[in-house]
Design a protein around this motif. Structure first.
Motif, PDB file in Angstrom:
ATOM      1  N   LEU A   1      73.330  69.820  11.378  1.00  0.00           N
ATOM      2  CA  LEU A   1      74.160  69.698  12.575  1.00  0.00           C
ATOM      3  C   LEU A   1      75.294  70.713  12.558  1.00  0.00           C
ATOM      4  N   ILE A   2      75.820  71.007  11.383  1.00  0.00           N
ATOM      5  CA  ILE A   2      76.943  71.939  11.290  1.00  0.00           C
ATOM      6  C   ILE A   2      76.518  73.298  10.726  1.00  0.00           C
ATOM      7  N   PHE A   3      75.535  73.304   9.827  1.00  0.00           N
ATOM      8  CA  PHE A   3      75.172  74.565   9.174  1.00  0.00           C
ATOM      9  C   PHE A   3      74.281  75.459  10.013  1.00  0.00           C
ATOM     10  N   GLU A   4      73.466  74.912  10.889  1.00  0.00           N
ATOM     11  CA  GLU A   4      72.620  75.763  11.741  1.00  0.00           C
ATOM     12  C   GLU A   4      73.469  76.630  12.679  1.00  0.00           C
ATOM     13  N   PRO A   5      74.459  76.056  13.373  1.00  0.00           N
ATOM     14  CA  PRO A   5      75.306  76.927  14.204  1.00  0.00           C
ATOM     15  C   PRO A   5      76.066  77.958  13.356  1.00  0.00           C
TER      16      PRO A   5
ATOM     17  N   ALA B   1      72.593  93.057   9.580  1.00  0.00           N
ATOM     18  CA  ALA B   1      72.282  94.397   9.083  1.00  0.00           C
ATOM     19  C   ALA B   1      72.674  94.580   7.622  1.00  0.00           C
ATOM     20  N   PHE B   2      73.425  93.629   7.074  1.00  0.00           N
ATOM     21  CA  PHE B   2      73.984  93.829   5.740  1.00  0.00           C
ATOM     22  C   PHE B   2      73.429  92.904   4.665  1.00  0.00           C
ATOM     23  N   ILE B   3      73.134  91.630   5.018  1.00  0.00           N
ATOM     24  CA  ILE B   3      72.714  90.659   3.999  1.00  0.00           C
ATOM     25  C   ILE B   3      71.535  89.844   4.490  1.00  0.00           C
ATOM     26  N   LYS B   4      70.901  89.165   3.548  1.00  0.00           N
ATOM     27  CA  LYS B   4      69.831  88.249   3.868  1.00  0.00           C
ATOM     28  C   LYS B   4      70.428  86.843   3.901  1.00  0.00           C
ATOM     29  N   VAL B   5      70.366  86.173   5.059  1.00  0.00           N
ATOM     30  CA  VAL B   5      70.889  84.833   5.216  1.00  0.00           C
ATOM     31  C   VAL B   5      69.756  83.853   4.982  1.00  0.00           C
ATOM     32  N   LYS B   6      69.963  82.946   4.064  1.00  0.00           N
ATOM     33  CA  LYS B   6      68.914  81.949   3.752  1.00  0.00           C
ATOM     34  C   LYS B   6      69.006  80.773   4.674  1.00  0.00           C
TER      35      LYS B   6
ATOM     36  N   PHE C   1      82.273  81.676  11.982  1.00  0.00           N
ATOM     37  CA  PHE C   1      83.213  82.783  12.215  1.00  0.00           C
ATOM     38  C   PHE C   1      84.221  82.904  11.077  1.00  0.00           C
ATOM     39  N   LYS C   2      84.778  81.789  10.641  1.00  0.00           N
ATOM     40  CA  LYS C   2      85.810  81.829   9.598  1.00  0.00           C
ATOM     41  C   LYS C   2      85.220  82.222   8.250  1.00  0.00           C
ATOM     42  N   LEU C   3      84.036  81.736   7.936  1.00  0.00           N
ATOM     43  CA  LEU C   3      83.399  82.152   6.686  1.00  0.00           C
ATOM     44  C   LEU C   3      83.037  83.635   6.724  1.00  0.00           C
ATOM     45  N   ALA C   4      82.629  84.122   7.891  1.00  0.00           N
ATOM     46  CA  ALA C   4      82.340  85.552   8.021  1.00  0.00           C
ATOM     47  C   ALA C   4      83.599  86.366   7.753  1.00  0.00           C
ATOM     48  N   ASP C   5      84.739  85.902   8.253  1.00  0.00           N
ATOM     49  CA  ASP C   5      86.008  86.584   7.969  1.00  0.00           C
ATOM     50  C   ASP C   5      86.293  86.616   6.467  1.00  0.00           C
ATOM     51  N   VAL C   6      86.125  85.468   5.824  1.00  0.00           N
ATOM     52  CA  VAL C   6      86.397  85.379   4.382  1.00  0.00           C
ATOM     53  C   VAL C   6      85.473  86.318   3.610  1.00  0.00           C
TER      54      VAL C   6
ATOM     55  N   LYS D   1      74.033  85.235  11.030  1.00  0.00           N
ATOM     56  CA  LYS D   1      72.926  86.145  11.335  1.00  0.00           C
ATOM     57  C   LYS D   1      73.353  87.216  12.322  1.00  0.00           C
ATOM     58  N   LYS D   2      74.108  86.826  13.331  1.00  0.00           N
ATOM     59  CA  LYS D   2      74.590  87.797  14.314  1.00  0.00           C
ATOM     60  C   LYS D   2      75.594  88.763  13.700  1.00  0.00           C
ATOM     61  N   THR D   3      76.431  88.244  12.801  1.00  0.00           N
ATOM     62  CA  THR D   3      77.505  89.058  12.231  1.00  0.00           C
ATOM     63  C   THR D   3      77.015  89.982  11.123  1.00  0.00           C
ATOM     64  N   PHE D   4      76.167  89.466  10.243  1.00  0.00           N
ATOM     65  CA  PHE D   4      75.808  90.203   9.033  1.00  0.00           C
ATOM     66  C   PHE D   4      74.337  90.589   8.936  1.00  0.00           C
TER      67      PHE D   4
END
Length: 93
Positions: free
Chosen positions: A73-77, A88-93, A47-52, A83-86
Protein backbone atom coordinates in the motif's frame (compact mmCIF):
# COMPACT_ATOMS: atom_id res chain seq x y z
CA UNK A 1 -10.61 13.30 2.49
CA UNK A 2 -12.09 16.75 2.95
CA UNK A 3 -11.70 17.62 -0.74
CA UNK A 4 -13.41 14.46 -2.01
CA UNK A 5 -17.02 13.40 -2.34
CA UNK A 6 -16.15 9.71 -2.48
CA UNK A 7 -17.91 7.53 0.09
CA UNK A 8 -15.63 6.29 2.86
CA UNK A 9 -16.02 4.46 6.14
CA UNK A 10 -13.44 6.91 7.52
CA UNK A 11 -15.93 9.78 7.28
CA UNK A 12 -17.73 8.58 10.42
CA UNK A 13 -14.56 9.16 12.48
CA UNK A 14 -13.18 12.46 13.70
CA UNK A 15 -9.64 13.50 12.80
CA UNK A 16 -8.55 12.77 16.39
CA UNK A 17 -9.86 9.19 16.15
CA UNK A 18 -7.96 8.34 12.94
CA UNK A 19 -4.67 6.50 13.12
CA UNK A 20 -2.52 4.51 10.69
CA UNK A 21 -3.99 1.16 11.74
CA UNK A 22 -7.58 2.28 11.13
CA UNK A 23 -6.67 3.75 7.74
CA UNK A 24 -4.67 0.60 6.86
CA UNK A 25 -7.59 -1.68 7.73
CA UNK A 26 -9.97 0.46 5.67
CA UNK A 27 -7.56 0.42 2.70
CA UNK A 28 -7.31 -3.37 2.89
CA UNK A 29 -11.10 -3.50 2.68
CA UNK A 30 -10.94 -1.37 -0.47
CA UNK A 31 -11.88 2.05 0.92
CA UNK A 32 -11.02 4.58 -1.80
CA UNK A 33 -10.06 7.43 0.54
CA UNK A 34 -7.87 5.18 2.68
CA UNK A 35 -6.08 3.81 -0.40
CA UNK A 36 -5.60 7.35 -1.67
CA UNK A 37 -4.05 8.35 1.67
CA UNK A 38 -1.51 5.52 1.36
CA UNK A 39 -0.80 6.38 -2.27
CA UNK A 40 -0.12 10.00 -1.34
CA UNK A 41 2.04 9.02 1.63
CA UNK A 42 3.95 6.46 -0.46
CA UNK A 43 4.64 9.04 -3.16
CA UNK A 44 5.95 11.52 -0.57
CA UNK A 45 8.10 8.77 0.93
CA UNK A 46 9.49 8.02 -2.53
CA UNK A 47 10.34 11.67 -3.18
CA UNK A 48 12.03 12.12 0.20
CA UNK A 49 14.01 8.89 -0.04
CA UNK A 50 15.12 9.90 -3.54
CA UNK A 51 16.41 13.16 -2.05
CA UNK A 52 18.30 11.29 0.67
CA UNK A 53 19.81 8.83 -1.81
CA UNK A 54 20.84 11.61 -4.19
CA UNK A 55 22.68 13.40 -1.39
CA UNK A 56 24.14 10.52 0.66
CA UNK A 57 24.51 7.59 -1.78
CA UNK A 58 23.78 4.84 0.79
CA UNK A 59 24.40 1.18 0.04
CA UNK A 60 21.01 0.20 1.45
CA UNK A 61 17.89 1.71 2.98
CA UNK A 62 15.99 -0.06 5.74
CA UNK A 63 12.42 0.93 6.52
CA UNK A 64 10.60 -0.47 9.51
CA UNK A 65 7.93 0.44 12.01
CA UNK A 66 4.20 0.94 11.72
CA UNK A 67 4.02 2.25 8.17
CA UNK A 68 6.31 -0.51 6.93
CA UNK A 69 3.61 -2.97 7.94
CA UNK A 70 1.41 -1.49 5.20
CA UNK A 71 3.78 -3.09 2.66
CA UNK A 72 2.55 -2.65 -0.93
CA UNK A 73 0.00 0.00 0.00
CA UNK A 74 2.86 2.38 0.75
CA UNK A 75 5.87 0.86 -1.02
CA UNK A 76 4.39 0.51 -4.51
CA UNK A 77 3.77 4.27 -4.87
CA UNK A 78 7.26 4.91 -3.41
CA UNK A 79 8.85 2.48 -5.88
CA UNK A 80 7.02 4.13 -8.78
CA UNK A 81 8.59 7.46 -7.83
CA UNK A 82 12.00 5.77 -7.57
CA UNK A 83 11.61 4.23 -10.99
CA UNK A 84 10.78 7.60 -12.52
CA UNK A 85 13.60 9.35 -10.66
CA UNK A 86 16.44 6.84 -10.90
CA UNK A 87 15.54 4.52 -13.78
CA UNK A 88 18.63 5.54 -15.75
CA UNK A 89 20.97 5.06 -12.80
CA UNK A 90 19.94 2.07 -10.63
CA UNK A 91 17.99 -1.14 -10.66
CA UNK A 92 14.91 -0.85 -8.42
CA UNK A 93 13.76 -4.16 -6.98
Amino acid sequence: MADSNEPSELRKLSFEELDAEIIHDAAKRGDYIAKRAFTHTGRMLGFKLADVVAHTNPEAIFLFGGLALAKDLIFEPAKNIWKKTFSAFIKVK
